[in-house]
Design a protein around this motif. Structure first.
Motif, PDB file in Angstrom:
ATOM      1  N   ARG A 221      15.439  -9.648  -2.692  1.00  0.00           N
ATOM      2  CA  ARG A 221      14.080 -10.048  -2.342  1.00  0.00           C
ATOM      3  C   ARG A 221      13.259 -10.155  -3.624  1.00  0.00           C
ATOM      4  N   VAL A 222      12.521 -11.246  -3.753  1.00  0.00           N
ATOM      5  CA  VAL A 222      11.600 -11.413  -4.868  1.00  0.00           C
ATOM      6  C   VAL A 222      10.191 -11.468  -4.304  1.00  0.00           C
ATOM      7  N   THR A 223       9.296 -10.671  -4.904  1.00  0.00           N
ATOM      8  CA  THR A 223       7.893 -10.661  -4.529  1.00  0.00           C
ATOM      9  C   THR A 223       7.086 -11.124  -5.729  1.00  0.00           C
ATOM     10  N   PHE A 224       6.305 -12.173  -5.510  1.00  0.00           N
ATOM     11  CA  PHE A 224       5.453 -12.739  -6.548  1.00  0.00           C
ATOM     12  C   PHE A 224       4.025 -12.288  -6.321  1.00  0.00           C
ATOM     13  N   ARG A 225       3.266 -12.033  -7.397  1.00  0.00           N
ATOM     14  CA  ARG A 225       1.831 -11.741  -7.312  1.00  0.00           C
ATOM     15  C   ARG A 225       1.100 -12.945  -7.892  1.00  0.00           C
ATOM     16  N   THR A 226       0.179 -13.487  -7.119  1.00  0.00           N
ATOM     17  CA  THR A 226      -0.538 -14.678  -7.550  1.00  0.00           C
ATOM     18  C   THR A 226      -1.903 -14.735  -6.877  1.00  0.00           C
ATOM     19  N   THR A 227      -2.595 -15.844  -7.068  1.00  0.00           N
ATOM     20  CA  THR A 227      -3.895 -16.038  -6.429  1.00  0.00           C
ATOM     21  C   THR A 227      -3.725 -16.891  -5.176  1.00  0.00           C
ATOM     22  N   ALA A 228      -4.652 -16.730  -4.264  1.00  0.00           N
ATOM     23  CA  ALA A 228      -4.618 -17.528  -3.038  1.00  0.00           C
ATOM     24  C   ALA A 228      -4.723 -19.015  -3.367  1.00  0.00           C
ATOM     25  N   ALA A 229      -5.444 -19.350  -4.424  1.00  0.00           N
ATOM     26  CA  ALA A 229      -5.601 -20.751  -4.812  1.00  0.00           C
ATOM     27  C   ALA A 229      -4.271 -21.388  -5.220  1.00  0.00           C
ATOM     28  N   LEU A 230      -3.330 -20.587  -5.710  1.00  0.00           N
ATOM     29  CA  LEU A 230      -2.025 -21.099  -6.139  1.00  0.00           C
ATOM     30  C   LEU A 230      -0.933 -20.926  -5.086  1.00  0.00           C
ATOM     31  N   ALA A 231      -1.255 -20.299  -3.968  1.00  0.00           N
ATOM     32  CA  ALA A 231      -0.229 -19.960  -2.973  1.00  0.00           C
ATOM     33  C   ALA A 231       0.517 -21.183  -2.464  1.00  0.00           C
ATOM     34  N   GLU A 232      -0.184 -22.224  -2.082  1.00  0.00           N
ATOM     35  CA  GLU A 232       0.487 -23.402  -1.536  1.00  0.00           C
ATOM     36  C   GLU A 232       1.396 -24.048  -2.582  1.00  0.00           C
ATOM     37  N   GLN A 233       0.918 -24.138  -3.809  1.00  0.00           N
ATOM     38  CA  GLN A 233       1.718 -24.722  -4.888  1.00  0.00           C
ATOM     39  C   GLN A 233       2.962 -23.878  -5.161  1.00  0.00           C
ATOM     40  N   LEU A 234       2.819 -22.551  -5.120  1.00  0.00           N
ATOM     41  CA  LEU A 234       3.970 -21.667  -5.336  1.00  0.00           C
ATOM     42  C   LEU A 234       4.963 -21.787  -4.187  1.00  0.00           C
ATOM     43  N   VAL A 235       4.484 -21.823  -2.948  1.00  0.00           N
ATOM     44  CA  VAL A 235       5.381 -21.993  -1.793  1.00  0.00           C
ATOM     45  C   VAL A 235       6.169 -23.294  -1.949  1.00  0.00           C
ATOM     46  N   GLU A 236       5.495 -24.376  -2.304  1.00  0.00           N
ATOM     47  CA  GLU A 236       6.180 -25.658  -2.493  1.00  0.00           C
ATOM     48  C   GLU A 236       7.240 -25.571  -3.589  1.00  0.00           C
ATOM     49  N   HIS A 237       6.932 -24.886  -4.678  1.00  0.00           N
ATOM     50  CA  HIS A 237       7.884 -24.711  -5.779  1.00  0.00           C
ATOM     51  C   HIS A 237       9.115 -23.942  -5.313  1.00  0.00           C
ATOM     52  N   ILE A 238       8.892 -22.844  -4.579  1.00  0.00           N
ATOM     53  CA  ILE A 238      10.010 -22.038  -4.077  1.00  0.00           C
ATOM     54  C   ILE A 238      10.895 -22.877  -3.164  1.00  0.00           C
ATOM     55  N   VAL A 239      10.297 -23.558  -2.203  1.00  0.00           N
ATOM     56  CA  VAL A 239      11.069 -24.349  -1.236  1.00  0.00           C
ATOM     57  C   VAL A 239      11.848 -25.458  -1.949  1.00  0.00           C
ATOM     58  N   ARG A 240      11.223 -26.116  -2.914  1.00  0.00           N
ATOM     59  CA  ARG A 240      11.872 -27.214  -3.642  1.00  0.00           C
ATOM     60  C   ARG A 240      13.069 -26.723  -4.468  1.00  0.00           C
ATOM     61  N   GLU A 241      12.945 -25.552  -5.092  1.00  0.00           N
ATOM     62  CA  GLU A 241      13.973 -25.056  -6.011  1.00  0.00           C
ATOM     63  C   GLU A 241      15.016 -24.152  -5.351  1.00  0.00           C
ATOM     64  N   HIS A 242      14.762 -23.716  -4.136  1.00  0.00           N
ATOM     65  CA  HIS A 242      15.619 -22.745  -3.455  1.00  0.00           C
ATOM     66  C   HIS A 242      16.900 -23.402  -2.954  1.00  0.00           C
ATOM     67  N   SER A 243      18.006 -22.647  -2.971  1.00  0.00           N
ATOM     68  CA  SER A 243      19.284 -23.190  -2.503  1.00  0.00           C
ATOM     69  C   SER A 243      19.443 -23.130  -0.984  1.00  0.00           C
ATOM     70  N   TYR A 244      18.631 -22.349  -0.290  1.00  0.00           N
ATOM     71  CA  TYR A 244      18.731 -22.251   1.168  1.00  0.00           C
ATOM     72  C   TYR A 244      18.148 -23.500   1.825  1.00  0.00           C
ATOM     73  N   ASP A 245      18.700 -23.873   2.981  1.00  0.00           N
ATOM     74  CA  ASP A 245      18.143 -24.970   3.772  1.00  0.00           C
ATOM     75  C   ASP A 245      16.740 -24.623   4.262  1.00  0.00           C
ATOM     76  N   VAL A 246      16.566 -23.386   4.727  1.00  0.00           N
ATOM     77  CA  VAL A 246      15.286 -22.905   5.245  1.00  0.00           C
ATOM     78  C   VAL A 246      15.010 -21.533   4.631  1.00  0.00           C
ATOM     79  N   PRO A 247      14.480 -21.508   3.401  1.00  0.00           N
ATOM     80  CA  PRO A 247      14.236 -20.208   2.772  1.00  0.00           C
ATOM     81  C   PRO A 247      13.091 -19.454   3.437  1.00  0.00           C
ATOM     82  N   GLU A 248      13.248 -18.152   3.488  1.00  0.00           N
ATOM     83  CA  GLU A 248      12.137 -17.295   3.905  1.00  0.00           C
ATOM     84  C   GLU A 248      11.079 -17.358   2.809  1.00  0.00           C
TER      85      GLU A 248
END
Length: 114
Positions: A62-89
């Motif tokens: 499990r990886v937990t990131f600390r960030t700002t709410a303003a960057l949350a959507e951009q970070l979620v998109e980055h994780i989903v784009r780079e993740h090897s899972y079809d449907v990452p948590e």
């Protein structure tokens, strides 16, 4: 925590990986891009879930990131784009309090450089 400032601008974003190397690589790319101030990896953990019609049991990190709410959507998109899972948590959780100096550090580390 009486008299603490509103921390609604800070969030934690968690995801899981089946390989520690992938967890560490994505963590580094996120912090280098200033999408998060830090990333912490826990594991291995045991995950039990239903996938493709069957109950699975897998070892994950499990990886937990600390960030700002303003960057949350951009970070979620980055994780989903780079993740090897079809449907990452990917779960975003607001931070409701904490050590103000640490939270200010999160804000500072996620600001773009001039």
């Amino acid at each position: 925590m009486a008299n603490t400032p509103d921390h609604a601008d800070i969030v934690q974003i968690a995801t899981t990986f089946d390989a520690v190397e992938e967890a560490e690589a994505l963590s580094r790319s996120v912090v280098e891009a200033r999408l998060a101030a830090c990333a912490q990896t826990d594991g291995p953990i045991t995950s039990v879930f239903r996938w493709d019609g069957a109950v699975q049991t897998e070892q994950e990190w499990r990886v937990t990131f600390r960030t700002t709410a303003a960057l949350a959507e951009q970070l979620v998109e980055h994780i989903v784009r780079e993740h090897s899972y079809d449907v990452p948590e990917v779960v975003v959780t607001p931070v409701v309090g904490g050590h103000e100096a640490y939270l200010e550090w999160v804000r500072d580390e996620t600001r773009s450089l001039p």
